[in-house]
Design a protein around this motif. Structure first.
Motif, PDB file in Angstrom:
ATOM      1  N   ASN A  12       0.844  -1.188   0.000  1.00  0.00           N
ATOM      2  CA  ASN A  12       0.000   0.000   0.000  1.00  0.00           C
ATOM      3  C   ASN A  12       0.887   1.249   0.000  1.00  0.00           C
ATOM      4  O   ASN A  12       1.151   1.838   1.047  1.00  0.00           O
ATOM      5  CB  ASN A  12      -0.932  -0.026   1.219  1.00  0.00           C
ATOM      6  CG  ASN A  12      -2.006   1.018   1.147  1.00  0.00           C
ATOM      7  OD1 ASN A  12      -2.038   1.844   0.242  1.00  0.00           O
ATOM      8  ND2 ASN A  12      -2.898   1.002   2.114  1.00  0.00           N
ATOM      9  N   LYS A  14       0.166   4.097  -1.238  1.00  0.00           N
ATOM     10  CA  LYS A  14      -0.665   5.279  -0.988  1.00  0.00           C
ATOM     11  C   LYS A  14      -0.684   5.639   0.503  1.00  0.00           C
ATOM     12  O   LYS A  14      -0.767   6.809   0.861  1.00  0.00           O
ATOM     13  CB  LYS A  14      -2.080   4.987  -1.489  1.00  0.00           C
ATOM     14  CG  LYS A  14      -2.971   6.191  -1.555  1.00  0.00           C
ATOM     15  CD  LYS A  14      -4.325   5.825  -2.138  1.00  0.00           C
ATOM     16  CE  LYS A  14      -5.276   6.974  -1.988  1.00  0.00           C
ATOM     17  NZ  LYS A  14      -6.660   6.562  -2.008  1.00  0.00           N
ATOM     18  N   SER A  45      -5.538  -6.792  -3.166  1.00  0.00           N
ATOM     19  CA  SER A  45      -5.272  -5.358  -3.177  1.00  0.00           C
ATOM     20  C   SER A  45      -5.675  -4.739  -1.834  1.00  0.00           C
ATOM     21  O   SER A  45      -6.737  -5.058  -1.296  1.00  0.00           O
ATOM     22  CB  SER A  45      -6.064  -4.703  -4.303  1.00  0.00           C
ATOM     23  OG  SER A  45      -5.974  -3.306  -4.198  1.00  0.00           O
ATOM     24  N   LYS A  47      -5.295  -1.194  -1.472  1.00  0.00           N
ATOM     25  CA  LYS A  47      -5.221   0.243  -1.743  1.00  0.00           C
ATOM     26  C   LYS A  47      -6.285   1.059  -1.009  1.00  0.00           C
ATOM     27  O   LYS A  47      -5.999   2.085  -0.438  1.00  0.00           O
ATOM     28  CB  LYS A  47      -5.312   0.500  -3.246  1.00  0.00           C
ATOM     29  CG  LYS A  47      -3.984   0.336  -3.949  1.00  0.00           C
ATOM     30  CD  LYS A  47      -4.058   0.794  -5.376  1.00  0.00           C
ATOM     31  CE  LYS A  47      -2.732   0.796  -6.055  1.00  0.00           C
ATOM     32  NZ  LYS A  47      -2.000  -0.463  -5.995  1.00  0.00           N
ATOM     33  N   GLN A 109       0.913  -3.756   4.075  1.00  0.00           N
ATOM     34  CA  GLN A 109       1.242  -4.790   3.095  1.00  0.00           C
ATOM     35  C   GLN A 109       0.682  -6.138   3.511  1.00  0.00           C
ATOM     36  O   GLN A 109       0.394  -6.368   4.680  1.00  0.00           O
ATOM     37  CB  GLN A 109       2.750  -4.873   2.858  1.00  0.00           C
ATOM     38  CG  GLN A 109       3.585  -5.154   4.078  1.00  0.00           C
ATOM     39  CD  GLN A 109       5.071  -5.059   3.774  1.00  0.00           C
ATOM     40  OE1 GLN A 109       5.485  -4.461   2.796  1.00  0.00           O
ATOM     41  NE2 GLN A 109       5.880  -5.655   4.618  1.00  0.00           N
TER      42      GLN A 109
END
Length: 155
Positions: A12, A14, A45, A47, A109
């Protein structure tokens, strides 16, 4: 694969852009068989995911694990809420910190540690716009220095 070998599945980036990460914790995650198979194929994912504490339990919301192709009826909802496995003392510490103003929990992560799926969660404080600008400026400056160093090395 060894007992402590780590294989990264999802990261991640972001989170590092939007937050200051003060502390990191490693948590297990409660998954079904088809979800683990899908993660082994790298279909995960984090995100848009976030972590919340409800009734002394830690859950991750918005973590997307694609349905396993051969899973048919055994597949679960890709965005379902998943329970994270932490020690009681860690949960109590995190509950106290999140109660403070400005702190939140974000997944950083997802990785395999041996044969187990682990999630690294970070205790984070939100960045203001000027903090993000400063980080971008630092990154650009470092990139320029590296570029100059490479050019200087050729001659």
């Amino acid at each position: 694969m060894g007992k402590d070998s780590i294989k990264l599945i999802a990261n991640n980036k972001k989170a590092y852009h939007d937050y200051f990460i003060d502390d990191k914790y490693e948590a297990g995650i409660e998954l079904f068989g088809t979800e683990v198979k899908s993660i082994r194929m790298g279909k995960c994912s984090v995100k848009e995911a976030f972590v919340k504490i409800d009734n002394g339990q830690v859950y991750v919301y918005g973590m997307h694990i694609s349905p396993y192709e051969k899973g048919n009826i055994f597949n679960k909802d890709p965005l379902r809420t998943r329970k994270l496995l932490l020690h009681k003392s860690e949960i109590m510490k995190l509950t106290g910190k999140v109660a403070e103003k400005g702190y939140t929990l974000v997944p950083l992560q997802v990785y395999f540690k041996g044969s187990l799926v682990k999630v690294e969660i970070g205790l984070a404080r939100g960045k203001k716009l000027y903090d993000k600008r400063a980080d971008i400026a630092k990154k650009d400056q470092r990139r320029e220095l590296e570029r100059e160093f490479k050019v200087g090395k050729m001659y």
